[in-house]
Design an enzyme around this catalytic site. Structure first.
Site, short mmCIF file in Angstrom:
data_model
loop_
_atom_site.label_atom_id
_atom_site.label_comp_id
_atom_site.label_asym_id
_atom_site.label_seq_id
_atom_site.Cartn_x
_atom_site.Cartn_y
_atom_site.Cartn_z
N ASP A 115 -3.89 -37.71 49.92
CA ASP A 115 -3.70 -39.03 48.89
C ASP A 115 -4.90 -39.87 48.69
O ASP A 115 -5.45 -40.14 49.54
CB ASP A 115 -2.58 -39.65 49.73
C1 FRU Z 1 1.65 -37.68 51.28
C2 FRU Z 1 1.69 -37.93 52.66
C3 FRU Z 1 1.96 -39.38 53.12
C4 FRU Z 1 1.30 -39.42 54.39
C5 FRU Z 1 -0.08 -38.71 54.04
C6 FRU Z 1 -0.42 -38.06 55.52
O1 FRU Z 1 1.08 -36.53 50.83
O2 FRU Z 1 2.54 -36.95 53.38
O3 FRU Z 1 3.41 -39.65 53.32
O4 FRU Z 1 1.00 -40.73 54.70
O5 FRU Z 1 0.44 -37.69 53.36
O6 FRU Z 1 -1.78 -37.09 55.17
#
Ligand code: FRU
EC number: 3.2.1.154
Length: 559
Positions: A22
């Site tokens: 992300d």
């Molecule tokens: C979304 C997610 C978020 C989390 C992050 C962990 O892709 O699952 O909810 O904070 O990635 O890497």
């Protein structure tokens, strides 16, 4: 050859090596853009417990310099991963990061933490400190441990209190996907609002909420925005949610009530306000966990989204990297008030080098294919198609409304039609054995026309056992009012094919792994596989230069 450099993007954002997911905490601060991202410093796979915040800076959102990681899982309140979150610029120009700490306490527990620059006078904000009073928001009693995460950028309500939204599943293991609101006077003590911002019973767990104001037509975007004060200046907002069980992002335009802190989606008849999986999408390809920020230097909102790999994990590991961000996209509300439009930020055009003008005013007859020479695997292609043959369009079936992807799967680029399929074949090998097709089909619907846009990957690579879907979305325009034309812009970047249809109303991002990518002979073609005549009223293509993305090429400096 399959592990070579041929598929590494040249201008999409990715770290020099290792895993990225992300986008986190994008912001503009003192003349510098910052992008943080979910990063595994230990390798090219995800690794929940290892996640840090990678950190890069830029002056133009195109060329990036990598700094040391900003947050690492070292504190008692984040020892099992520093997960996603957002940045907020507090009064006095002090940025704050809010992020999810994952704690290993026998079973998984998620909490929200805050971090500040160690030295706010450092123009690059290299080091971040996590106050010992973290977590600022512990796990609520009615939320299962591993379902509480991804705080948004904060905004101020009319009562002067800060607000953030956090994704949570409320009420036990089969709880309701909720976006909770927390309020605070001092950014340290947070209190949950009784009402959630939004809930979706059907959606399962949601992640990475993003709530932002949008300007009505004629209103300047810079007068809204969490960056410059209360969000109450906006009449309408966009809420985006990332739905875990479909791994897609959905958004709705709606009304945010800044007194009670609730969001009411305003959706078309065929969609369901209470099931966010029926909402519109920023992208009908495969991207996830998008996040936007307000760019106060250019009075615009800019959005990124993570486009993961779809090659095997072994190949990701062999290459040493995995995951890219879409190009930064400007986002604004369309005149129709129902959808947002997105367009690559104008700075991308600084990469345009050699311009190849192709088929101006040409006709592409049924079954016709025209080649645009010398574009290569790093290119920006803009086309406008004119469709004099609209009346010949096939009739649209109403049950197709909610599943444009299925329509694209059943009617790929090689399935002839009446008005369409027509569009571009990109990342095509010289013999055209490999190619990715981005195309439109037009249907007759309720005395009007319905436009379908597809990205068909079935021929994108000659390799077996690859994920080669067909993606699809409708383009919500009145094609007659547009002078019977439809535009398409496609950014090609080795393994990324990112397309903007109908002036950015429908976007489709795809990852492709062509075998021919290892040599430089990638081509672009225009095609028409419908019986109706299609004219190419504009076609411009540029080769794009390589950007400095977290590795040093040439003379990049922050000066
Ligand atoms: C979304 C997610 C978020 C989390 C992050 C962990 O892709 O699952 O909810 O904070 O990635 O890497």
């Amino acid at each position: 050859a399959r592990h070579g450099v041929g598929i590494r993007p040249a201008y999409h954002f990715l770290p020099a090596k290792n895993w990225q997911n992300d986008p986190n905490g994008p912001m503009y601060h003192n003349g510098v853009y910052h992008l943080f991202y979910q990063y595994n410093p230990l390798g090219a796979t995800w690794g929940a417990g290892n996640l840090s915040w990678g950190h890069s800076i830029s002056r133009d959102l195109v060329n990036w310099a990598a700094l040391d990681t900003a947050l690492d899982p070292t504190a008692p309140f984040d020892n099992n991963g520093c997960w996603s979150g957002s940045a907020t610029i507090l009064p006095g120009s002090i940025p704050a990061l809010m992020y999810t700490g994952r704690i290993d306490a026998g079973k998984e527990v998620q909490v929200q933490n805050v971090a500040f620059p160690k030295n706010p006078a450092d123009p690059l904000l290299r080091e971040w400190v996590k106050p010992a009073y973290n977590p600022v928001i512990p796990l609520p009693a009615d939320v299962p441990g591993d379902n509480f995460r991804d705080p948004t950028t904060a905004w101020v309500g009319r009562d002067g209190l800060w607000r953030i939204a956090v994704a949570a599943k409320v009420g036990g293991p089969n709880g309701i996907a909720s976006t909770l609101i927390y309020r605070s006077k001092d950014f340290r003590h947070w209190k949950r609002n009784a009402l959630p911002l939004y809930t979706s019973r059907a959606a399962g767990m949601v992640e990475c909420p993003d709530l932002f104001p949008v300007a009505e037509p004629g209103v300047e975007e810079g007068r809204l925005g969490y960056a410059s004060g209360p969000a109450s200046g906006a009449v309408r907002h966009v809420l985006k949610l990332s739905v875990m069980n479909t791994t897609q992002d959905y958004y709705a335009v709606g009304r945010y009530d800044d007194v009670v802190d609730t969001f009411v989606p305003e959706v078309d008849a065929e969609r369901n306000a209470d099931d966010c999986r029926t909402w519109r999408r920023f992208d009908y390809g495969h991207v996830y966990a998008s996040k936007s920020f307000f760019d106060s230097s250019k009075n615009r909102r800019v959005l990124w989204a993570w486009a993961n790999e779809s090659d095997s994990q072994d190949n990701d590991i062999a290459r040493g990297w995995s995951g890219v961000q879409t190009v930064p996209r400007k986002v604004w509300l369309d005149e129709d008030g129902k959808q947002v439009r997105q367009w690559p930020i104008e700075e991308i055009e600084t990469l345009r080098s050699k311009r190849v003008v192709g088929l101006l005013g040409a006709q592409v007859n049924a079954g016709g294919v025209n080649k645009i020479i010398g574009v290569g695997a790093q290119a920006d292609v803009e086309a406008i198609f004119e469709i004099p043959s609209l009346e010949e369009a096939e009739t649209f079936q109403p049950n197709w409304l909610l599943d444009p992807q299925k329509l694209c799967e059943e009617n790929g680029a090689s399935v002839p039609g009446r008005v369409g399929p027509f569009g571009l074949l990109v990342m095509a090998s010289s013999n055209m054995q490999e190619h990715t097709a981005i195309f439109f089909r037009v249907f007759r619907h309720n005395q009007k026309y319905k436009v379908l846009m597809c990205t068909d990957l079935t021929r994108s690579t000659g390799r077996d056992n690859m994920y080669k879907p067909s993606y699809g979305g409708f383009v919500d325009i009145d094609i007659e009012q547009q002078g019977r034309t439809i535009s398409l812009r496609t950014l090609i970047d080795h393994s990324v094919v990112e397309s903007f249809g109908g002036g950015g109303r429908t976007c489709i991002t795809a990852r492709v792994y062509p075998e021919h990518a290892e040599n430089k002979n990638s081509h672009v073609f225009v095609f028409n596989n419908g019986t109706g005549l299609v004219k190419v009223s504009k076609l411009e293509a540029w080769r794009l230069a390589m950007a400095s993305v977290n590795v040093v090429h040439g003379h990049f400096s922050l000066k």
